[in-house]
Design a protein around this motif. Structure first.
Motif, PDB file in Angstrom:
ATOM      1  N   UNK A   1      76.601  40.270  38.106  1.00 46.83           N
ATOM      2  CA  UNK A   1      75.655  39.367  37.469  1.00 46.83           C
ATOM      3  C   UNK A   1      74.933  40.054  36.341  1.00 46.83           C
ATOM      4  N   UNK A   2      73.835  39.444  35.915  1.00 44.90           N
ATOM      5  CA  UNK A   2      73.033  39.977  34.813  1.00 44.90           C
ATOM      6  C   UNK A   2      71.708  40.482  35.352  1.00 44.90           C
ATOM      7  N   UNK A   3      71.269  41.615  34.818  1.00 51.37           N
ATOM      8  CA  UNK A   3      70.033  42.236  35.294  1.00 51.37           C
ATOM      9  C   UNK A   3      69.400  42.976  34.127  1.00 51.37           C
ATOM     10  N   UNK A   4      68.091  43.148  34.208  1.00 56.04           N
ATOM     11  CA  UNK A   4      67.378  43.918  33.188  1.00 56.04           C
ATOM     12  C   UNK A   4      67.576  45.406  33.426  1.00 56.04           C
ATOM     13  N   UNK A   5      67.467  46.168  32.351  1.00 54.15           N
ATOM     14  CA  UNK A   5      67.537  47.627  32.459  1.00 54.15           C
ATOM     15  C   UNK A   5      66.527  48.128  33.497  1.00 54.15           C
ATOM     16  N   UNK A   6      66.969  49.032  34.367  1.00 55.44           N
ATOM     17  CA  UNK A   6      66.118  49.543  35.434  1.00 55.44           C
ATOM     18  C   UNK A   6      66.255  48.776  36.735  1.00 55.44           C
TER      19      UNK A   6
ATOM     20  N   UNK B   1      68.530  46.529  39.807  1.00 56.96           N
ATOM     21  CA  UNK B   1      69.530  46.894  40.811  1.00 56.96           C
ATOM     22  C   UNK B   1      70.474  45.732  41.093  1.00 56.96           C
ATOM     23  N   UNK B   2      71.669  46.067  41.497  1.00 58.51           N
ATOM     24  CA  UNK B   2      72.655  45.105  41.984  1.00 58.51           C
ATOM     25  C   UNK B   2      73.448  45.784  43.093  1.00 58.51           C
ATOM     26  N   UNK B   3      73.968  44.981  44.016  1.00 61.37           N
ATOM     27  CA  UNK B   3      74.878  45.503  45.024  1.00 61.37           C
ATOM     28  C   UNK B   3      76.186  44.743  44.959  1.00 61.37           C
ATOM     29  N   UNK B   4      77.256  45.459  44.702  1.00 61.43           N
ATOM     30  CA  UNK B   4      78.579  44.867  44.689  1.00 61.43           C
ATOM     31  C   UNK B   4      79.209  44.988  46.073  1.00 61.43           C
ATOM     32  N   UNK B   5      80.002  43.987  46.421  1.00 65.13           N
ATOM     33  CA  UNK B   5      80.740  44.002  47.683  1.00 65.13           C
ATOM     34  C   UNK B   5      82.220  43.791  47.392  1.00 65.13           C
ATOM     35  N   UNK B   6      83.058  44.351  48.254  1.00 66.10           N
ATOM     36  CA  UNK B   6      84.501  44.166  48.134  1.00 66.10           C
ATOM     37  C   UNK B   6      85.067  43.995  49.542  1.00 66.10           C
TER      38      UNK B   6
ATOM     39  N   UNK C   1      95.886  57.163  41.600  1.00 66.74           N
ATOM     40  CA  UNK C   1      95.879  57.310  43.057  1.00 66.74           C
ATOM     41  C   UNK C   1      95.807  55.962  43.768  1.00 66.74           C
ATOM     42  N   UNK C   2      95.451  54.904  43.054  1.00 66.28           N
ATOM     43  CA  UNK C   2      95.159  53.627  43.690  1.00 66.28           C
ATOM     44  C   UNK C   2      96.234  52.608  43.400  1.00 66.28           C
ATOM     45  N   UNK C   3      96.592  51.882  44.440  1.00 59.01           N
ATOM     46  CA  UNK C   3      97.720  50.961  44.351  1.00 59.01           C
ATOM     47  C   UNK C   3      97.300  49.515  44.202  1.00 59.01           C
ATOM     48  N   UNK C   4      96.244  49.126  44.874  1.00 58.30           N
ATOM     49  CA  UNK C   4      95.854  47.712  44.900  1.00 58.30           C
ATOM     50  C   UNK C   4      94.462  47.538  44.308  1.00 58.30           C
ATOM     51  N   UNK C   5      94.275  46.395  43.626  1.00 56.32           N
ATOM     52  CA  UNK C   5      93.058  46.168  42.856  1.00 56.32           C
ATOM     53  C   UNK C   5      92.506  44.778  43.093  1.00 56.32           C
ATOM     54  N   UNK C   6      91.192  44.670  43.030  1.00 59.35           N
ATOM     55  CA  UNK C   6      90.562  43.363  43.036  1.00 59.35           C
ATOM     56  C   UNK C   6      90.603  42.744  41.656  1.00 59.35           C
ATOM     57  N   UNK C   7      90.039  41.544  41.561  1.00 61.83           N
ATOM     58  CA  UNK C   7      90.096  40.801  40.298  1.00 61.83           C
ATOM     59  C   UNK C   7      88.987  41.191  39.341  1.00 61.83           C
ATOM     60  N   UNK C   8      87.983  41.894  39.845  1.00 62.35           N
ATOM     61  CA  UNK C   8      86.886  42.355  39.006  1.00 62.35           C
ATOM     62  C   UNK C   8      85.689  41.429  39.039  1.00 62.35           C
ATOM     63  N   UNK C   9      84.526  42.011  38.817  1.00 63.02           N
ATOM     64  CA  UNK C   9      83.284  41.247  38.721  1.00 63.02           C
ATOM     65  C   UNK C   9      82.457  41.814  37.580  1.00 63.02           C
ATOM     66  N   UNK C  10      81.892  40.925  36.775  1.00 68.90           N
ATOM     67  CA  UNK C  10      81.165  41.336  35.570  1.00 68.90           C
ATOM     68  C   UNK C  10      79.744  41.764  35.917  1.00 68.90           C
ATOM     69  N   UNK C  11      79.344  42.900  35.380  1.00 64.48           N
ATOM     70  CA  UNK C  11      77.963  43.366  35.465  1.00 64.48           C
ATOM     71  C   UNK C  11      77.438  43.514  34.049  1.00 64.48           C
ATOM     72  N   UNK C  12      76.319  42.864  33.780  1.00 65.04           N
ATOM     73  CA  UNK C  12      75.701  42.927  32.456  1.00 65.04           C
ATOM     74  C   UNK C  12      74.266  43.398  32.597  1.00 65.04           C
TER      75      UNK C  12
END
Length: 128
Positions: free
Chosen positions: A9-14, A16-21, A114-125
């Motif tokens: 998602x979008x956040x101001x400088x300083x 926090x965000x938590x990504x999950x997979x 080293x990595x074989x499988x990948x997620x689709x990605x998530x945007x961080x701004x």
């Protein structure tokens, strides 16, 4: 294996965000070394954090002390807690899993090959 990221998602400088997979696989979750990568426009993906089942972690220098990678076997989920975010952290973030049949590593690697499988990605701004 399927990897599905969320939490960007979008956040101001300083801020926090938590990504999950969420990792969906017939193999045991603990068989995988898991990592977070990010990619800026026109750039190659770079590994920023990796974690194995033993709790060993590796961080790229620019995120050390600000980002924390963790994994929850019961939820088959990889996390990336990102604190003190900076505008230069703006990127698409991907989670990745290695080949569970591999030989293992002394320390969790950050190199893409080293990595074989990948997620689709998530945007961080991160706005300044």
């Amino acid at each position: 294996v399927q990897l599905v990221e969320s939490g960007g998602g979008s956040v101001q400088s300083g801020g926090s965000l938590r990504l999950s997979c969420v990792v969906t696989s017939e193999d045991d979750f603990n068989n995988y070394c898991l990592a977070w990568f990010r990619q800026l426009p026109g750039m190659r993906r770079e590994g920023i954090a990796a974690a194995d089942f033993d709790g060993r972690t590796t961080y790229e220098d620019s995120v050390k002390g600000r980002f924390t990678i963790s994994r929850d076997k019961s939820k088959k989920t990889l996390y990336l807690q990102m604190d003190r975010l900076k505008p230069e952290d703006t990127a698409i973030y991907y989670c990745a899993a290695d080949d569970p049949g591999g030989l293992g590593y002394t320390t969790p690697p950050l190199a893409e090959y080293h990595y074989r499988d990948w997620g689709q990605g998530t945007q961080v701004t991160v706005a300044s």
